[in-house]
Design an enzyme around this catalytic site. Structure first.
Site, PDB file in Angstrom:
ATOM      1  N   ASN A  62      40.849  45.680  54.362  1.00 25.17           N
ATOM      2  CA  ASN A  62      41.949  45.950  53.441  1.00 25.17           C
ATOM      3  C   ASN A  62      42.245  47.449  53.470  1.00 25.17           C
ATOM      4  OD1 ASN A  62      43.629  46.315  51.250  1.00 25.17           O
ATOM      5  ND2 ASN A  62      42.103  45.729  49.702  1.00 25.17           N
ATOM      6  N   TRP A  63      43.334  47.801  54.137  1.00 24.11           N
ATOM      7  CA  TRP A  63      43.644  49.230  54.319  1.00 24.11           C
ATOM      8  C   TRP A  63      44.224  49.863  53.060  1.00 24.11           C
ATOM      9  CZ3 TRP A  63      46.325  49.349  59.838  1.00 24.11           C
ATOM     10  CH2 TRP A  63      45.405  48.905  60.786  1.00 24.11           C
ATOM     11  N   LYS A  64      44.590  49.071  52.083  1.00 27.97           N
ATOM     12  CA  LYS A  64      45.202  49.566  50.838  1.00 27.97           C
ATOM     13  C   LYS A  64      46.417  50.462  51.146  1.00 27.97           C
ATOM     14  CE  LYS A  64      40.807  48.877  48.625  1.00 27.97           C
ATOM     15  NZ  LYS A  64      39.843  49.217  47.600  1.00 27.97           N
TER      16      LYS A  64
ATOM     17  N   HIS B 175      43.604  41.073  43.964  1.00 24.81           N
ATOM     18  CA  HIS B 175      42.651  42.173  44.162  1.00 24.81           C
ATOM     19  C   HIS B 175      42.446  42.896  42.826  1.00 24.81           C
ATOM     20  CE1 HIS B 175      40.973  46.010  45.395  1.00 24.81           C
ATOM     21  NE2 HIS B 175      40.533  45.361  46.446  1.00 24.81           N
TER      22      HIS B 175
ATOM     23  N   GLU C 120      42.362  45.897  42.006  1.00 21.97           N
ATOM     24  CA  GLU C 120      43.296  46.992  41.722  1.00 21.97           C
ATOM     25  C   GLU C 120      44.616  46.447  41.188  1.00 21.97           C
ATOM     26  OE1 GLU C 120      42.825  48.795  45.572  1.00 21.97           O
ATOM     27  OE2 GLU C 120      40.777  49.310  44.987  1.00 21.97           O
TER      28      GLU C 120
ATOM     29  N   GLU D  87      34.305  40.430  44.454  1.00 30.22           N
ATOM     30  CA  GLU D  87      34.316  41.890  44.500  1.00 30.22           C
ATOM     31  C   GLU D  87      34.010  42.455  43.118  1.00 30.22           C
ATOM     32  OE1 GLU D  87      36.748  43.393  48.095  1.00 30.22           O
ATOM     33  OE2 GLU D  87      38.094  43.188  46.408  1.00 30.22           O
TER      34      GLU D  87
ATOM     35  N   GLY E 283      35.057  50.972  46.087  1.00 25.42           N
ATOM     36  CA  GLY E 283      35.425  52.363  46.314  1.00 25.42           C
ATOM     37  C   GLY E 283      34.501  53.360  45.634  1.00 25.42           C
TER      38      GLY E 283
ATOM     39  N   SER F  89      32.248  48.473  48.635  1.00 21.53           N
ATOM     40  CA  SER F  89      31.441  49.478  49.326  1.00 21.53           C
ATOM     41  C   SER F  89      30.617  48.930  50.483  1.00 21.53           C
ATOM     42  CB  SER F  89      30.542  50.230  48.324  1.00 21.53           C
ATOM     43  OG  SER F  89      31.334  50.925  47.380  1.00 21.53           O
TER      44      SER F  89
ATOM     45  N   GLY G 104      37.136  47.759  52.247  1.00 22.50           N
ATOM     46  CA  GLY G 104      38.194  48.726  51.971  1.00 22.50           C
ATOM     47  C   GLY G 104      38.011  49.970  52.816  1.00 22.50           C
ATOM     48  N   GLY G 105      37.444  50.997  52.222  1.00 25.10           N
ATOM     49  CA  GLY G 105      37.324  52.313  52.860  1.00 25.10           C
ATOM     50  C   GLY G 105      36.787  52.277  54.287  1.00 25.10           C
TER      51      GLY G 105
HETATM   52  P1  PGA Z   1      35.734  49.330  49.304  1.00 23.27           P
HETATM   53  O1  PGA Z   1      36.921  48.360  48.836  1.00 23.27           O
HETATM   54  O2  PGA Z   1      35.116  48.691  50.528  1.00 23.27           O
HETATM   55  O3  PGA Z   1      36.402  50.644  49.613  1.00 23.27           O
HETATM   56  O4  PGA Z   1      34.767  49.417  48.180  1.00 23.27           O
HETATM   57  C1  PGA Z   1      36.773  46.958  48.909  1.00 23.27           C
HETATM   58  C2  PGA Z   1      38.046  46.291  48.463  1.00 23.27           C
HETATM   59  O5  PGA Z   1      38.702  46.795  47.551  1.00 23.27           O
HETATM   60  O6  PGA Z   1      38.430  45.240  49.001  1.00 23.27           O
END
Ligand code: PGA
Length: 252
Positions: free
Chosen positions: A9-11, A95, A97, A167, A173, A213, A234-235
């Protein structure tokens, strides 16, 4: 057997050139990896460019969100059919967020899930507790509520086409990954929820990813858990080698 599934997930990151370069690198480096499903989730404006970059590879892609409506006067929204038109196979829904920063509710996630399934997209539906909820011992209850509100009304045929991502919000993050046991406990719980609401064979068939993470150095021990079928990253999905390092952690 549930086929492992690693998703990136590149956000809201990268520019067009960066998105194309990353997609091409992941597609190239994942050539020959047959025992795992792989997908990337670029910002929607770059989906078409990414489509070109991964053409001919087995790397799939999808969007990070979509509208629950098929078309109409909804400024700024994108429909499931538009995503299908761009070659998307997947869409991430609910998600954390979107739930906690942008105010998406279980009812919203439910409507989007139905719209995605109707368009033959595979939704990755996210659930997860916040830190205060975990500390108050409410993790199980929160997961149950999110499942019931987001997915509980689906038919057996519909739920069979969904991927679930657990999650924990406190792990996203933050660099604070859930321990393999903490994650496994919730994944096992989710399978029990699926068995109670549907049946044992559905509960065994549905893939449940862990997210929060995940990186190359902690992926293998998470993915070694019986009920963890992949990762939503994510990251660490923003660097091809780190992402492929996570893929390398899939149990063989
Ligand atoms: P993260 O994000 O790996 O940067 O913690 C995961 C996600 O939001 O899907």
């Amino acid at each position: 057997m549930r086929r492992p599934f690693i998703a990136g997930n590149w956000k809201m990151n990268l520019d067009r050139a960066g998105a194309v370069a990353l997609a091409a690198a992941v597609a190239e480096k994942s050539r020959g990896l047959e025992n795992v499903d792989l997908a990337i989730f670029p910002p929607s404006v770059y989906l078409d460019a990414v489509r070109g970059a991964v053409a001919g590879s087995r790397l799939a892609y999808g969007a990070q969100n979509m509208s629950d409506q098929p078309n109409g006067a909804l400024t700024g929204e994108i429909s499931a059919a538009m995503l299908v038109d761009l070659g998307c196979r997947y869409v991430i829904l609910g998600h954390s967020e979107r739930r906690h920063i942008l105010g998406e509710t279980n009812a919203d996630v439910h409507k989007k899930t139905l719209a995605a399934l109707a368009a033959n997209l595979v939704p990755i539906v996210c659930v997860g507790e916040q830190l205060a909820e975990r500390e108050a011992g409410r993790t199980g209850e929160v997961i149950r509520e999110q499942f019931a509100g987001s997915l509980g009304n689906l038919s057996a045929e519909q739920i069979g086409r969904v991927v679930i991502a657990y999650e924990p919000v406190w792990a996203i993050g933050t660099g604070k990954v859930a321990t393999p046991q903490q994650a496994e406990d919730v994944h096992k719980d989710l399978r029990k929820i699926l068995a109670d609401r549907y049946n044992a064979s559905i509960a065994q068939a549905i893939r449940i990813q862990y997210g929060g993470s995940v990186k190359a150095s902690n992926a293998a021990e998470l993915l070694a858990q019986e009920n963890i079928d992949g990762a939503l990253v994510g990251g660490a999905s923003l660097k091809a080698d780190e992402f492929l390092g996570i893929v390398a952690g899939v149990r063989r």
